[in-house]
Design a protein around this motif. Structure first.
Motif, mmCIF file in Angstrom:
data_model
loop_
_atom_site.group_PDB
_atom_site.id
_atom_site.type_symbol
_atom_site.label_atom_id
_atom_site.label_comp_id
_atom_site.label_asym_id
_atom_site.label_seq_id
_atom_site.Cartn_x
_atom_site.Cartn_y
_atom_site.Cartn_z
ATOM 1 N N ALA A 1 65.363 -120.540 -29.036
ATOM 2 C CA ALA A 1 65.366 -119.073 -29.551
ATOM 3 C C ALA A 1 66.970 -118.588 -28.862
ATOM 4 O O ALA A 1 67.418 -117.567 -29.644
ATOM 5 N N LEU A 2 67.417 -118.925 -27.874
ATOM 6 C CA LEU A 2 68.728 -118.450 -27.525
ATOM 7 C C LEU A 2 69.855 -119.022 -28.033
ATOM 8 O O LEU A 2 70.744 -118.406 -28.662
ATOM 9 N N ILE A 3 69.710 -120.278 -28.425
ATOM 10 C CA ILE A 3 70.513 -120.967 -29.467
ATOM 11 C C ILE A 3 70.691 -120.300 -30.630
ATOM 12 O O ILE A 3 71.805 -119.878 -31.404
ATOM 13 N N ALA A 4 69.549 -120.047 -31.256
ATOM 14 C CA ALA A 4 69.402 -119.399 -32.726
ATOM 15 C C ALA A 4 69.959 -117.851 -32.566
ATOM 16 O O ALA A 4 70.853 -117.571 -33.549
ATOM 17 N N GLU A 5 69.835 -117.360 -31.501
ATOM 18 C CA GLU A 5 70.498 -115.705 -31.282
ATOM 19 C C GLU A 5 71.946 -115.785 -31.343
ATOM 20 O O GLU A 5 72.577 -115.149 -31.714
ATOM 21 N N ARG A 6 72.352 -116.987 -30.410
ATOM 22 C CA ARG A 6 73.727 -116.966 -30.247
ATOM 23 C C ARG A 6 74.581 -117.249 -31.745
ATOM 24 O O ARG A 6 75.526 -116.994 -31.868
ATOM 25 N N THR A 7 73.825 -118.236 -32.221
ATOM 26 C CA THR A 7 74.310 -118.649 -33.604
ATOM 27 C C THR A 7 74.483 -117.448 -34.299
ATOM 28 O O THR A 7 75.662 -117.523 -35.239
ATOM 29 N N LYS A 8 73.547 -116.637 -34.467
ATOM 30 C CA LYS A 8 73.558 -115.555 -35.392
ATOM 31 C C LYS A 8 74.798 -114.507 -34.887
ATOM 32 O O LYS A 8 75.495 -114.047 -35.980
ATOM 33 N N LEU A 9 74.811 -114.306 -33.562
ATOM 34 C CA LEU A 9 75.916 -113.239 -33.245
ATOM 35 C C LEU A 9 77.415 -114.075 -33.472
ATOM 36 O O LEU A 9 78.182 -113.297 -33.578
ATOM 37 N N GLY A 10 77.424 -115.183 -33.292
ATOM 38 C CA GLY A 10 78.520 -115.951 -33.898
ATOM 39 C C GLY A 10 79.063 -115.903 -35.185
ATOM 40 O O GLY A 10 80.393 -115.659 -35.506
ATOM 41 N N GLU A 11 78.260 -115.827 -36.079
ATOM 42 C CA GLU A 11 78.284 -115.765 -37.356
ATOM 43 C C GLU A 11 78.768 -114.068 -37.872
ATOM 44 O O GLU A 11 79.756 -114.018 -38.532
ATOM 45 N N GLU A 12 78.295 -113.356 -37.106
ATOM 46 C CA GLU A 12 78.644 -112.052 -37.329
ATOM 47 C C GLU A 12 79.859 -111.599 -36.707
ATOM 48 O O GLU A 12 80.913 -110.887 -37.337
ATOM 49 N N GLN A 13 80.249 -112.415 -35.761
ATOM 50 C CA GLN A 13 81.746 -112.115 -35.216
ATOM 51 C C GLN A 13 82.618 -112.646 -35.916
ATOM 52 O O GLN A 13 83.812 -112.136 -36.251
ATOM 53 N N ALA A 14 82.459 -113.956 -36.383
ATOM 54 C CA ALA A 14 83.218 -114.426 -37.457
ATOM 55 C C ALA A 14 83.621 -113.738 -38.629
ATOM 56 O O ALA A 14 84.797 -113.568 -39.200
#
Length: 527
Positions: free
Chosen positions: A198-211
């Motif tokens: 779950a943490l990895i999925a959330e971090r991926t989503k935040l990374g996409e928004e940041q990008a």
């Protein structure tokens, strides 16, 4: 020897010769009759329009067209507005800016003016085009203002976009920093946690928004560096060749149309309420005036000398023969005829003179007597002396001394000197005896009397003469007699016991009378 028409034949022929008037011709006749109202309506609108047009300052119109451009800043603003702006709304917003106070102030500052005409903007949402229009008193000023408004809009919009870009950069940097903080917190949790999915999925989503935010920030910085203008001038305003206003011909045409409408409305309204007698049909609609015995067309020269003497074949002369035939046909026992009118100037004296000639033409002995003791005119019509006449006869002067024979059949007796009390003279037994003597001497007697104007003393004069006659002919002048006045005056006259025979329609317009001419024979009879 002339053949006299019977009353039944006259009645049939009177009906037969009535012309059929089409509705269109009737309308046209009313327009012609009231042409001065139409002319007044046209002048009332045309002259002021012409004056205002000549006094109006020339106005020139210039237009400049620009194409709105889109940048990353516009897209970011639209996203920030929750995609609420449509293309049409965007165009309307930009038009509001062009016509707004800020752009106008910029124009005044740029040109160093204290006041200037306002701009009008028109947009097309499908093409992102905005046209800026300015109207000014000179062609040069109109073109300069149109171009300056476009430049001022671009300047104002550029400054607004720069401010928005700086605000957007600051906000994007804050959002990116917040996302970076959240990502670092997730990294710490991943290092100490065994359930990392779950943490990895959330971090991926935040990374996409940041990008994505970083890409937007980069694009805005690129646009700021390139200095993309908010609009591009497509068509620069040029000086117009001629003013668009005032448009003299269009103004005059509009004024002419309005004036015609106003004049026609006024003409029809006045004509509707005007009861002036203008045709034989107008007289026929009256209830108390009797039949129309004759219709005399307009002839300015018919009065002096009598037209029947000099132009016996003219329509006017023929009309008097028709009058003679009508009077004889309706009652052969009639001998003494009184000719009067409703008002002054209707043509009673002229009618009396020509009626006497019409009787004489048929071989009858006739005397025409002037019983208008207030304003005698008969002697002038015949061109004879008026020194001796009726008044002298009533003072025991012999008729032989006052009668003026024009030939072996036609005799004229003038009024003589004007008495102090004409009514008393006409009411005397001497007048009754005078008329009786004329009956014995002549086949027919025609007496010209004053009008029936009830507002003057002449009405009593006419009524006094009517006591001694067999028939009274009332002459009505077309175009100067009121239907109500004629109806009322004749009705009051008949109440005195006057033997009314009918009326003569005098001064009928030639066009309305022309169809009847073919019905007149050479002897004044209907053929």
């Amino acid at each position: 020897m002339a053949v006299v028409a019977t009353p039944r034949a006259l009645q049939r022929l009177d009906t037969a010769v009535r012309p059929r008037v089409s509705p269109l011709r009737s309308v046209w006749a009313r327009v012609v009759r009231r042409r001065w109202f139409v002319a007044a309506g046209v002048l009332a609108t045309l002259l002021p329009a012409l004056l205002l047009t000549l006094l109006h300052d020339d106005l020139y119109r210039a237009e400049s067209t620009m194409l709105l451009t889109r940048s990353s800043i516009d897209e970011l603003v639209e996203l920030d507005a929750s995609a609420g702006d449509t293309a049409a709304r965007r165009i309307n917003n930009e038009i509001g800016i062009v016509e707004g106070v800020i752009v106008r102030s910029q124009v005044l500052t740029t040109l160093g003016l204290e006041a200037a005409p306002r701009a009008q903007a028109f947009g097309d949402a499908s093409s992102d085009l905005i046209t800026v229009r300015v109207e000014a008193t000179t062609a040069e000023l109109a073109a300069v203002l149109a171009n300056t408004y476009v430049d001022a809009y671009i300047q104002v919009k550029t400054a607004e976009n720069a401010q928005l870009a700086n605000t957007a950069v600051a906000r994007l940097q804050e959002w990116i920093a917040e996302l970076q903080t959240q990502i670092e917190a997730l990294d710490d949790q991943l290092a100490s946690s065994t359930n990392t999915t779950a943490l990895i999925a959330e971090r991926t989503k935040l990374g996409e928004e940041q990008a994505e935010l970083s890409d937007n920030l980069q694009q805005i910085r690129v646009d700021m560096a390139l200095g993309i203008a908010p609009a591009e001038v497509i068509d620069t305003a040029t000086e117009p060749d001629s003013p668009f206003e005032p448009d003299l011909w269009n103004v005059l045409l509009a004024a002419l149309a309005a004036g015609l409408a106003l004049g026609l409305i006024g003409a029809f309204v006045v004509d509707e309420f005007d009861d002036t007698l203008r045709s034989v049909d107008d007289i026929r609609r009256l209830t108390g005036v009797g039949p129309v015995l004759a219709a005399v067309p307009i002839d300015p020269s018919a009065a002096t000398p009598p037209i029947a003497l000099v132009r016996s074949s003219d329509p006017a002369a023929t009309a008097y023969r028709v009058l003679r035939n009508q009077l004889v046909a309706l009652d052969r026992t009639r001998q003494v005829f009184q000719v009067t009118s409703v008002g002054i100037g209707s043509g009673a004296t002229t009618t009396a003179a020509n009626l006497g000639i019409a009787f004489a033409e048929h071989g009858d002995s006739v005397v025409v007597v002037d019983a208008d003791l207030r304003n005698p005119h008969l002697h002038k019509v015949f061109g004879v002396s008026g020194r001796l006449g009726l008044v002298d006869n009533l003072a025991d002067e012999s008729i032989d001394m006052t009668s003026l024979p024009l030939d072996e059949r036609l005799t004229v007796i003038a009024s003589g000197p004007i008495p102090p009390d004409p009514a008393a003279v006409l009411a005397s037994n001497a007048f009754d005896e005078f008329v009786a003597e004329l009956r014995r001497r002549f086949t027919y007697v025609v007496i010209d009397t004053p009008p029936l104007d009830t507002a003057s003393d002449t009405a009593s004069d006419a009524a006094l003469v009517a006591r001694t006659v067999d028939a009274v002919v009332v002459v009505t002048g077309m175009g100067d007699s009121s239907a109500r006045e004629v109806d009322r005056t004749v009705a009051e006259f008949v109440q005195t016991g006057a033997p009314l025979a009918g009326v003569v329609a005098n001064r009928i317009h030639g066009r309305s009378h022309g169809r009847n001419r073919r019905g007149w024979g050479s002897n004044g009879l209907f053929e």
